[in-house]
Design a protein around this motif. Structure first.
Motif, PDB file in Angstrom:
ATOM      1  N   GLN A 267       0.808  -1.218   0.000  1.00  0.00           N
ATOM      2  CA  GLN A 267       0.000   0.000   0.000  1.00  0.00           C
ATOM      3  C   GLN A 267       0.840   1.267   0.000  1.00  0.00           C
ATOM      4  O   GLN A 267       0.332   2.339   0.357  1.00  0.00           O
ATOM      5  N   ASN A 270      -0.698   4.179  -1.988  1.00  0.00           N
ATOM      6  CA  ASN A 270      -1.842   4.807  -1.335  1.00  0.00           C
ATOM      7  C   ASN A 270      -1.424   5.663  -0.148  1.00  0.00           C
ATOM      8  O   ASN A 270      -2.027   6.706   0.120  1.00  0.00           O
ATOM      9  N   GLY A 274      -2.245   9.519  -0.181  1.00  0.00           N
ATOM     10  CA  GLY A 274      -3.081   9.967   0.922  1.00  0.00           C
ATOM     11  C   GLY A 274      -2.439  11.063   1.743  1.00  0.00           C
ATOM     12  O   GLY A 274      -3.108  11.985   2.213  1.00  0.00           O
ATOM     13  N   ASN A 388      -8.440   4.918  -0.158  1.00  0.00           N
ATOM     14  CA  ASN A 388      -8.066   3.843  -1.066  1.00  0.00           C
ATOM     15  C   ASN A 388      -7.666   2.533  -0.420  1.00  0.00           C
ATOM     16  O   ASN A 388      -7.369   1.578  -1.119  1.00  0.00           O
ATOM     17  N   ASN A 447      -4.726  10.261  -8.492  1.00  0.00           N
ATOM     18  CA  ASN A 447      -5.571   9.180  -7.990  1.00  0.00           C
ATOM     19  C   ASN A 447      -7.043   9.486  -8.183  1.00  0.00           C
ATOM     20  O   ASN A 447      -7.689  10.068  -7.332  1.00  0.00           O
TER      21      ASN A 447
END
Length: 454
Positions: A267, A270, A274, A388, A447
């Motif tokens: 991840q 993400n 983020g 996400n 994204n």
């Protein structure tokens, strides 16, 4: 909206993720709450707001003291500007320590359980904050006083990293599809509540004691208050997380700690996106709360008490903005809300030098407009954190992404903004804010799947 899990509330929650020691350490806390039945969404929301408000109160007490007290109490050998910059360096230590605290606390939770983790974190936060109230000053202890202040600030950061309880994610996961923005903003209300109380306490002290008494002993009282608030918040949150119902809800939604190595491998993208997606909001956060107060102290004859009142009015507008952000996001989408506010913050950045150098009226407008934009953007910033992540990564992903967003966007903002303004002028503060807005827009563009899937 139903929050009833598939397992019976009376069933014992699984302790498999925590190891053999977890059952004994957590059983007492659960027995305390055995009389309570199912947890309603309202109770979760109250737990979220109380928990976040207590953390933000500690946060803002230190921030305000970094401007009003620490330059003279711990850096009397430096001029006022450099003393404030030194205080802001120590202020940043908590943001550096916060991801480390998250990593350590997740390991504690996997071994001993979430109750032990949260209790340890909030006790550390309370001890670190109350410890500052008892610190000798530089005049009494010399350089050791600065070292102790730094250690206690690191303790606050470690504790804040460990205080993640998963309640905001749980709230979002149980929200109806058309109310996700509304439920996401509830946890963000802790910020204006915490700031309002912290600023109010300092305003009261400054208005009712002499300057000499305030610098001698008065400034210590907000840190005492912070410890008491932490104790209340600890029991309020333990009442929720130690129930069987809460444990089942977390397990049903796969909200459990994930090893950091696995998070990074699976991840990492993400986490990166983020952390950057809400950067405009995090950068603005300290540019309307901490930086203006330092600028007024250094370069204005305006009374600090009057400016704190304006900031409290501004934070009331922020609270309204946070609430409004939930309504707006549920109608136009959360990614659109974040992108629109990033554009507005970018536009606002061009007016920073004009407003801050525009006398009392200009400064008041800067505060009121800035806090309003902050509320509207920060109200949905948590969506950028959790949007996400698949369910099994959401618990750890939300925590570490938030930590990185604070570190990159806000941790050094007062230090950088004041240094830039003092050396090059206020226009560079505007450019600093603009850079945060540009990063947010770039991350949102990268994204397209940022719309929350929980």
């Amino acid at each position: 909206m139903s929050t009833t899990p598939s397992a019976a509330p009376s069933a014992a929650p699984s302790t498999a993720p925590y190891g053999a020691d977890a059952g004994a350490l957590s059983a007492d806390a659960r027995r305390i709450n055995a009389d309570h039945g199912a947890i309603s969404p309202g109770e979760i929301a109250v737990g979220v707001v109380i928990g976040r408000a207590s953390e933000y109160f500690d946060f803002f007490v230190f921030a305000i003291a970094s401007v009003l007290v620490f330059p003279s109490a711990f850096f009397p050998f430096a001029d006022r500007l450099n003393g404030t910059l030194y205080a802001f360096v120590i202020f940043s230590f908590a943001f550096i320590a916060r991801p480390i605290g998250t990593a350590l606390s997740m390991a504690i939770q996997r071994r001993y359980g979430r109750e032990v983790k949260l209790t340890t974190a909030l006790l550390l936060l309370g001890i670190s904050t109350a410890g500052i109230a008892f610190l000798p000053t530089y005049a009494q202890l010399g350089t050791k006083a600065i070292v102790l202040l730094s250690v206690l600030r690191v303790g606050q950061g470690l504790a804040l990293g460990g205080s993640w309880d998963g309640l905001p994610s749980l709230l979002a996961l149980n929200a109806p599809a058309d109310r996700r923005g509304w439920y996401a903003m509830l946890g963000q209300l802790g910020a204006p509540v915490g700031f309002l109380i912290a600023a109010g306490v300092f305003w009261y002290l400054l208005s009712n004691v002499t300057s000499a008494d305030f610098l001698d002993w008065g400034w210590r009282y907000p840190f005492y208050v912070a410890f008491a608030i932490n104790v209340v918040a600890l029991f309020a949150r333990l009442r929720l997380i130690s129930t069987n119902e809460y444990a089942h809800l977390l397990e049903d939604k796969e909200l459990q700690p994930t090893p950091f190595g696995e998070m990074s491998r699976n991840q990492g993208r993400n986490v990166f996106i983020g952390a950057l997606a809400a950067l405009a909001s995090y950068a603005l956060f300290h540019l309307v709360t901490v930086f203006p107060l330092s600028w007024i102290m250094l370069y204005s004859a305006r009374p600090v008490t009057g400016f704190l009142v304006i900031e409290m009015v501004g934070v009331a507008l922020m609270a309204l903005g946070v609430v409004a952000s939930g309504w707006i996001a549920d109608r136009i989408g959360r990614r659109t809300t974040l992108g629109t506010l990033a554009v507005l913050i970018a536009g606002f950045s061009f007016f920073v030098p004009t407003l801050m150098s525009g006398g009392v009226q200009g400064q008041d407008l800067f505060i009121l407009i800035g806090f309003t934009l902050l509320g509207l953007s920060y109200g949905q910033a948590s969506g950028a954190v959790t949007a996400n992540f698949p369910a099994r990564y959401r618990y750890t992903g939300a925590a570490i992404t938030s930590d990185l967003a604070w570190l990159v966007g806000a941790g050094f903002a007062p230090l950088v903004a004041l240094a830039l303004a003092a050396k090059f002028g206020l226009v560079y503060v505007g450019l600093y804010l603009l850079s945060g807005a540009v990063c947010s827009l770039a991350a949102l563009s990268l994204n397209r799947a940022l719309d929350i899937r929980d």
